[in-house]
Design a protein around this motif. Structure first.
Motif, PDB file in Angstrom:
ATOM      1  N   ALA A  43      -5.220   0.280  -6.448  1.00 57.03           N
ATOM      2  CA  ALA A  43      -5.673   1.491  -7.612  1.00 57.03           C
ATOM      3  C   ALA A  43      -5.367   1.582  -9.014  1.00 57.03           C
ATOM      4  CB  ALA A  43      -5.165   3.361  -7.753  1.00 57.03           C
ATOM      5  N   SER A  44      -5.324   1.316  -9.716  1.00 60.82           N
ATOM      6  CA  SER A  44      -5.514   0.740 -11.307  1.00 60.82           C
ATOM      7  C   SER A  44      -4.578   1.688 -11.842  1.00 60.82           C
ATOM      8  CB  SER A  44      -6.331   0.643 -11.883  1.00 60.82           C
ATOM      9  OG  SER A  44      -6.115   0.190 -13.570  1.00 60.82           O
ATOM     10  N   ILE A  45      -3.320   2.001 -12.352  1.00 64.07           N
ATOM     11  CA  ILE A  45      -2.499   2.706 -12.566  1.00 64.07           C
ATOM     12  C   ILE A  45      -2.087   2.525 -14.189  1.00 64.07           C
ATOM     13  CG2 ILE A  45      -1.217   3.171 -10.667  1.00 64.07           C
ATOM     14  CD1 ILE A  45       1.440   1.761 -11.555  1.00 64.07           C
ATOM     15  N   GLY A  46      -1.907   1.366 -14.346  1.00 67.71           N
ATOM     16  CA  GLY A  46      -1.933   0.883 -15.934  1.00 67.71           C
ATOM     17  C   GLY A  46      -2.613  -0.199 -16.449  1.00 67.71           C
ATOM     18  N   LEU A  47      -2.697  -0.448 -18.231  1.00 68.49           N
ATOM     19  CA  LEU A  47      -3.201  -1.651 -19.052  1.00 68.49           C
ATOM     20  C   LEU A  47      -2.624  -2.388 -19.405  1.00 68.49           C
ATOM     21  CD1 LEU A  47      -5.368  -4.416 -18.444  1.00 68.49           C
ATOM     22  CD2 LEU A  47      -6.525  -2.808 -19.186  1.00 68.49           C
ATOM     23  N   SER A  48      -2.146  -3.184 -19.946  1.00 67.82           N
ATOM     24  CA  SER A  48      -1.550  -3.571 -20.832  1.00 67.82           C
ATOM     25  C   SER A  48      -2.247  -3.623 -22.011  1.00 67.82           C
ATOM     26  CB  SER A  48      -0.330  -5.065 -21.012  1.00 67.82           C
ATOM     27  OG  SER A  48      -1.323  -5.835 -20.829  1.00 67.82           O
ATOM     28  N   ALA A  49      -1.547  -3.541 -23.421  1.00 70.10           N
ATOM     29  CA  ALA A  49      -2.569  -3.465 -24.325  1.00 70.10           C
ATOM     30  C   ALA A  49      -3.110  -4.610 -24.447  1.00 70.10           C
ATOM     31  CB  ALA A  49      -1.595  -3.293 -26.236  1.00 70.10           C
ATOM     32  N   SER A  50      -2.574  -5.839 -24.186  1.00 70.49           N
ATOM     33  CA  SER A  50      -3.597  -7.326 -24.589  1.00 70.49           C
ATOM     34  C   SER A  50      -4.422  -6.903 -23.581  1.00 70.49           C
ATOM     35  CB  SER A  50      -2.699  -8.223 -24.340  1.00 70.49           C
ATOM     36  OG  SER A  50      -1.955  -8.338 -23.029  1.00 70.49           O
ATOM     37  N   GLY A  51      -4.519  -6.483 -22.517  1.00 76.16           N
ATOM     38  CA  GLY A  51      -5.363  -6.364 -21.348  1.00 76.16           C
ATOM     39  C   GLY A  51      -5.233  -7.887 -20.809  1.00 76.16           C
ATOM     40  N   GLN A  52      -4.782  -8.254 -20.881  1.00 72.86           N
ATOM     41  CA  GLN A  52      -4.063  -9.649 -19.988  1.00 72.86           C
ATOM     42  C   GLN A  52      -2.692  -9.208 -18.716  1.00 72.86           C
ATOM     43  OE1 GLN A  52      -4.583 -12.598 -21.010  1.00 72.86           O
ATOM     44  NE2 GLN A  52      -5.958 -10.908 -21.744  1.00 72.86           N
ATOM     45  N   LYS A  53      -2.152  -7.770 -18.380  1.00 76.23           N
ATOM     46  CA  LYS A  53      -1.522  -7.762 -17.480  1.00 76.23           C
ATOM     47  C   LYS A  53      -1.939  -6.050 -16.905  1.00 76.23           C
ATOM     48  CE  LYS A  53       3.060 -10.050 -18.600  1.00 76.23           C
ATOM     49  NZ  LYS A  53       3.573  -9.758 -18.833  1.00 76.23           N
ATOM     50  N   LEU A  54      -2.250  -6.435 -15.940  1.00 81.58           N
ATOM     51  CA  LEU A  54      -2.323  -5.181 -14.285  1.00 81.58           C
ATOM     52  C   LEU A  54      -2.015  -4.128 -13.820  1.00 81.58           C
ATOM     53  CD1 LEU A  54      -5.578  -3.189 -14.363  1.00 81.58           C
ATOM     54  CD2 LEU A  54      -6.024  -5.558 -12.639  1.00 81.58           C
ATOM     55  N   LEU A  55      -0.990  -3.545 -13.423  1.00 82.09           N
ATOM     56  CA  LEU A  55      -0.740  -2.214 -12.683  1.00 82.09           C
ATOM     57  C   LEU A  55      -1.752  -1.764 -11.830  1.00 82.09           C
ATOM     58  CD1 LEU A  55       2.452  -1.768 -15.112  1.00 82.09           C
ATOM     59  CD2 LEU A  55       2.867  -3.129 -14.027  1.00 82.09           C
ATOM     60  N   LEU A  56      -0.955  -2.579 -10.638  1.00 76.43           N
ATOM     61  CA  LEU A  56      -1.642  -1.532  -9.466  1.00 76.43           C
ATOM     62  C   LEU A  56      -0.508  -0.671  -8.739  1.00 76.43           C
ATOM     63  CD1 LEU A  56      -3.474  -4.744  -9.133  1.00 76.43           C
ATOM     64  CD2 LEU A  56      -4.940  -2.862 -10.093  1.00 76.43           C
ATOM     65  N   TYR A  57      -1.578   0.933  -8.022  1.00 75.09           N
ATOM     66  CA  TYR A  57      -0.682   1.172  -7.131  1.00 75.09           C
ATOM     67  C   TYR A  57      -1.462   0.470  -5.274  1.00 75.09           C
ATOM     68  CZ  TYR A  57       0.263   3.227  -2.924  1.00 75.09           C
ATOM     69  OH  TYR A  57       0.480   3.810  -1.856  1.00 75.09           O
ATOM     70  N   LYS A  58      -0.850  -0.453  -4.280  1.00 75.32           N
ATOM     71  CA  LYS A  58      -1.506  -0.838  -3.322  1.00 75.32           C
ATOM     72  C   LYS A  58      -0.421  -0.208  -2.600  1.00 75.32           C
ATOM     73  CE  LYS A  58      -2.471  -5.276  -4.162  1.00 75.32           C
ATOM     74  NZ  LYS A  58      -4.242  -4.966  -3.649  1.00 75.32           N
ATOM     75  N   ASP A  59      -0.994   0.226  -1.186  1.00 79.17           N
ATOM     76  CA  ASP A  59      -0.715   0.204   0.160  1.00 79.17           C
ATOM     77  C   ASP A  59      -0.336  -1.168   0.521  1.00 79.17           C
ATOM     78  OD1 ASP A  59      -1.192   2.854   0.594  1.00 79.17           O
ATOM     79  OD2 ASP A  59      -2.978   2.315   1.244  1.00 79.17           O
ATOM     80  N   THR A  60       1.153  -1.216   1.339  1.00 81.12           N
ATOM     81  CA  THR A  60       1.471  -2.428   2.192  1.00 81.12           C
ATOM     82  C   THR A  60       1.870  -2.273   3.300  1.00 81.12           C
ATOM     83  OG1 THR A  60       3.628  -1.116   1.606  1.00 81.12           O
ATOM     84  CG2 THR A  60       3.138  -2.643  -0.194  1.00 81.12           C
ATOM     85  N   LYS A  61       1.582  -0.338   3.498  1.00 82.63           N
ATOM     86  CA  LYS A  61       1.517  -0.762   5.499  1.00 82.63           C
ATOM     87  C   LYS A  61       0.939   1.004   5.469  1.00 82.63           C
ATOM     88  CE  LYS A  61       6.460  -0.066   6.260  1.00 82.63           C
ATOM     89  NZ  LYS A  61       7.419  -1.044   6.292  1.00 82.63           N
ATOM     90  N   GLU A  62       0.914   1.304   6.775  1.00 85.00           N
ATOM     91  CA  GLU A  62       0.254   2.888   6.740  1.00 85.00           C
ATOM     92  C   GLU A  62       1.449   3.545   5.976  1.00 85.00           C
ATOM     93  OE1 GLU A  62      -1.528   5.644  10.204  1.00 85.00           O
ATOM     94  OE2 GLU A  62      -1.347   3.414  10.517  1.00 85.00           O
ATOM     95  N   ASN A  63       0.606   4.843   5.786  1.00 85.87           N
ATOM     96  CA  ASN A  63       1.772   5.306   5.148  1.00 85.87           C
ATOM     97  C   ASN A  63       3.073   5.128   4.319  1.00 85.87           C
ATOM     98  OD1 ASN A  63       1.022   7.946   6.046  1.00 85.87           O
ATOM     99  ND2 ASN A  63       1.640   7.071   7.425  1.00 85.87           N
ATOM    100  N   SER A  64       2.731   3.695   3.548  1.00 83.50           N
ATOM    101  CA  SER A  64       3.852   3.324   2.572  1.00 83.50           C
ATOM    102  C   SER A  64       3.039   2.353   0.924  1.00 83.50           C
ATOM    103  CB  SER A  64       4.504   2.353   3.211  1.00 83.50           C
ATOM    104  OG  SER A  64       4.876   1.437   2.002  1.00 83.50           O
ATOM    105  N   GLY A  65       3.423   2.482  -0.052  1.00 80.67           N
ATOM    106  CA  GLY A  65       2.915   1.401  -0.852  1.00 80.67           C
ATOM    107  C   GLY A  65       4.396   1.104  -2.191  1.00 80.67           C
ATOM    108  N   ASP A  66       3.641   0.275  -2.949  1.00 76.44           N
ATOM    109  CA  ASP A  66       4.331   0.033  -4.017  1.00 76.44           C
ATOM    110  C   ASP A  66       3.681   0.048  -5.314  1.00 76.44           C
ATOM    111  OD1 ASP A  66       6.778  -0.284  -2.900  1.00 76.44           O
ATOM    112  OD2 ASP A  66       6.332  -1.820  -1.851  1.00 76.44           O
ATOM    113  N   ILE A  67       4.186  -0.571  -6.572  1.00 79.48           N
ATOM    114  CA  ILE A  67       3.483  -0.807  -7.839  1.00 79.48           C
ATOM    115  C   ILE A  67       3.349  -2.617  -7.446  1.00 79.48           C
ATOM    116  CG2 ILE A  67       3.904  -0.946 -10.108  1.00 79.48           C
ATOM    117  CD1 ILE A  67       5.075   2.041  -9.680  1.00 79.48           C
ATOM    118  N   PHE A  68       2.727  -3.125  -7.956  1.00 80.98           N
ATOM    119  CA  PHE A  68       2.245  -4.469  -8.337  1.00 80.98           C
ATOM    120  C   PHE A  68       2.173  -4.851  -9.391  1.00 80.98           C
ATOM    121  CE2 PHE A  68       2.314  -3.614  -4.100  1.00 80.98           C
ATOM    122  CZ  PHE A  68       2.891  -4.552  -2.966  1.00 80.98           C
TER     123      PHE A  68
END
Length: 89
Positions: free
Chosen positions: A40-65
């Motif tokens: 899931a997209s959770i943010g985009l830098s003002a320049s449009g060059q960096k995308l923050l994402l929530y990603k599942d890393t395993k079942e019932n767990s996830g991190d910000i990438f």
């Protein structure tokens, strides 16, 4: 979107504003970003060059990438690290 045991997973899509002011049909942002888990997209830098994402890393767990735009493709996302991500989901 992918289905697993009757449940759908989130994916990131992209659409472009055209010269006539209308938006193009959304398409998947690519396999560097979208996986068979929640992405899931959770943010985009003002320049449009960096995308923050929530990603599942395993079942019932996830991190910000973070992913960076390299030409017309997004890089493989990297985890934000221990100051941002924790075992507490």
């Amino acid at each position: 979107m992918k289905a697993y045991q009757g449940k759908f997973f989130e994916d990131v899509f992209i659409s472009y504003k055209q010269s006539d002011g209308k938006w193009s049909e959304p398409t998947g942002i690519g396999t560097n970003i979208n996986t068979n888990m929640h992405d899931a997209s959770i943010g985009l830098s003002a320049s449009g060059q960096k995308l923050l994402l929530y990603k599942d890393t395993k079942e019932n767990s996830g991190d910000i990438f973070i992913s960076e735009l390299q030409g017309s493709a997004w890089s493989i996302p990297k985890p934000m690290g221990g100051d941002i991500n924790s075992p507490s989901w």
